[in-house]
Design an enzyme around this catalytic site. Structure first.
Site, PDB file in Angstrom:
ATOM      1  CG  HIS A 126      -4.379   2.207  -2.084  1.00 35.64           C
ATOM      2  ND1 HIS A 126      -4.392   2.957  -0.927  1.00 35.64           N
ATOM      3  CD2 HIS A 126      -5.677   2.107  -2.481  1.00 35.64           C
ATOM      4  CE1 HIS A 126      -5.639   3.287  -0.634  1.00 35.64           C
ATOM      5  NE2 HIS A 126      -6.442   2.804  -1.558  1.00 35.64           N
TER       6      HIS A 126
ATOM      7  CD  GLU B 132     -10.041   3.878  -1.038  1.00 29.26           C
ATOM      8  OE1 GLU B 132     -10.941   4.242  -0.261  1.00 29.26           O
ATOM      9  OE2 GLU B 132      -8.923   3.489  -0.630  1.00 29.26           O
TER      10      GLU B 132
ATOM     11  CG  ASP C 199      -2.333   0.552   0.810  1.00 29.91           C
ATOM     12  OD1 ASP C 199      -2.402   1.761   0.521  1.00 29.91           O
ATOM     13  OD2 ASP C 199      -3.320  -0.207   0.793  1.00 29.91           O
TER      14      ASP C 199
END
Length: 541
Positions: free
Chosen positions: A250, A317, A179
């Site tokens: 990420h 995201e 991440d």
């Protein structure tokens, strides 16, 4: 007494019948007899429980003692089992080795909570009530995700968690390895992914709106030998480890390690470090051929370590501001005839979907992998699986499009979320997800059931994100006992009696967790040392 014996099973069994006769006595004169296909389960029983067995050749009828016998019955469903206890014999038959293993877990629950300790009292004998139990899981995917990128969990903590997944008959461990805040898998071709990407100089304490910082360096990673050990340990417990390597978002830790992975025409990527904050980093991987090759090389090593048929690539995201400003990204959009930046993300996901499919693996991604449409080319391969986290609508849409789905909606099954309202909950995050809320979750949306597409729901999964869980104790608190509720829904199906579940939980299962050393949240609220006054969560109080 309520909550013990045959009514104490968590998850509940499909069929339980008491039988007449004195209990089976398990002592040092008890022999373990296993067919070749069950030798792995026999090894686990001998090595990882406090239950005694007679030394010997494991042949039924040898000696005068009782026997525990493990057999395959091809007439049972995969992962299904039958458990028969008489005064002289315990017989566990499974449709496969996994079924025998789950039967062994049920057998352990028929014993006192002390059977969940790591060592027992010498000379102790155990009594098992005579009974007949037949059982099989409702769903084939019964999972939990652990995020080790935000806060690193050392290997021993992962192995400990695998033991608890097995005790709850969960069979998928989703391992969130990368991440923005850290890269946790050693990639030999690219050593800087862990040399630089596994470490951050400081860490925010609490939610991202918190003014507090831990100024200590944080990090860690697993060597490939560590990961192979984790995979083997899980396999012995019939748990599949599904690794996750995030892309194209990420990915700040990877870009910090290898700046050319980012949008160098927009950002000075050489100045980026591993992110110290929480939330969603704006820095995406550049959509170049070199980046595609880099991640193919990474995934080559991932596939070599993880035999799982499923490989998770994230895909969630992804703020597109950098791509909108990047001439390189815009050139790729024009070259591929794509509509916009959302379609560019879909193009990148499709690339790795096909790359994995060509190697006999199935891509798994968060439900954003459906975003961007398929107008610019073929869609995902039929084997692609969607993790539905933004509610269940994305999963339903994926199933209607012919994809398998794992339901893990954030409001019900994100275990980092607060477990109760009020000021005592440590670092309260987001919407309340109580034990009852988890237990009440129905994995198959009505629209899928009505359309005959319910079989597309592979199962359910709880997700434990660790921005605000920096230790094993904090993970324990957030995960348990809600994971027991998820396990019952995953194994037994929805629609059970919550009051009956709580009676079994309090009467027998929490004492098992106590014996195993799990620092769960008591049902009436946190213990004083589990509170974290002064560390703000979301929203701020």
């Amino acid at each position: 007494m309520p909550g013990t014996g045959l009514v104490s099973l968590v998850p509940r069994a499909r069929e339980v019948q008491e039988a007449d006769g004195p209990p089976f006595v398990w002592d040092t004169d008890t022999a373990l007899v296993a067919e070749p296909a069950a030798h792995g389960v026999a090894r686990w029983l001998r090595g990882h429980t406090v239950l005694p067995f007679r030394e010997g050749d494991g042949v039924a009828g040898a000696g005068a003692g009782t026997t525990v016998e493990l057999r395959i019955d091809d007439g049972l469903d995969a992962e299904g089992y039958r458990l028969d206890v008489t005064p002289t014999r315990v017989l566990i038959e499974g449709g496969d080795a996994a079924g025998i293993f789950w039967g062994a877990q049920t057998l352990r629950q028929l014993l006192p909570p002390a059977a969940f300790r790591r060592a027992g009292r010498p000379g102790r004998e155990w009594h098992v009530p005579c009974c007949h139990i037949e059982d099989a899981p409702r769903f084939g995917w019964r999972g939990m995700m652990l995020d080790v990128a935000r806060h690193f969990t050392p290997k021993d903590g992962v192995l400990r968690l695998l033991d608890q997944l097995a005790a709850h008959k969960l069979n998928v461990f989703h391992f969130h390895l990368t991440d923005d805040q850290g890269w946790r898998m050693d990639i030999r071709r690219y050593p800087q992914l862990t040399g630089a990407g596994a470490w951050r100089p400081r860490t925010r304490v609490g939610h991202r709106a918190s003014p507090l910082w831990d100024e200590r360096r944080h990090g860690g990673y697993y060597t490939q030998d560590d990961l192979r050990e984790i995979v083997a340990y899980a396999a012995e417990r019939h748990i599949t480890v599904v690794p996750e390597i995030e892309l194209p978002g990420h990915s700040q830790a990877a870009i910090a390690a290898y700046p050319d992975l980012g949008s160098t025409d927009v950002v000075d990527t050489a100045a980026l470090g591993v992110w110290t904050d929480w939330g969603v980093s704006p820095h995406l991987l550049a959509p170049t051929d070199d980046v595609l090759r880099f991640y193919e090389h990474v995934l080559d090593e991932v596939l070599d370590v993880f035999p799982s048929p499923y490989i998770h690539i994230g895909g969630d995201e992804t703020p597109k501001e950098e791509w909108r400003a990047s001439a390189v990204a815009q050139a790729r959009i024009a070259q591929e005839g794509l509509r916009d930046e959302d379609a560019l993300q879909a193009w990148m996901v499709r690339h790795f979907d096909r790359w994995l499919a060509a190697r006999g693996r199935r891509l798994v991604g968060w439900d954003e992998i459906l975003d961007g449409g398929t107008l610019e080319g073929p869609g995902l391969t039929p084997g692609a699986v969607v993790s539905s986290w933004r509610g269940t609508d994305g999963g339903a849409a994926a199933a209607e499009a012919g994809h398998d789905v794992v339901m893990c909606p954030e409001h019900e099954l994100y275990l980092d979320r607060r477990q109760a309202p009020g000021p005592d909950e440590p670092v309260p995050l987001g919407r309340v997800a109580t034990l009852r809320d988890v237990y009440a979750f129905s994995p198959v949306p009505q629209r899928l059931a009505a359309a005959g597409r319910g079989e597309r729901v592979l199962g359910i999964q709880a997700n434990m994100w660790t921005e605000c869980a920096e230790s094993t104790q904090r993970v324990d608190y957030q995960v348990f006992p809600r994971l027991a509720a998820l396990a019952e829904v995953a194994w037994s199906g929805s629609g059970g009696s919550y009051d009956d579940f709580v009676e079994r939980l309090v009467g027998a299962h929490l004492p098992r967790l106590d014996a195993a050393g799990v620092e769960y949240r008591p049902l009436d609220g946190p213990r004083p040392w589990q509170q974290r006054p002064g560390i703000p969560g979301r929203p701020l109080d």
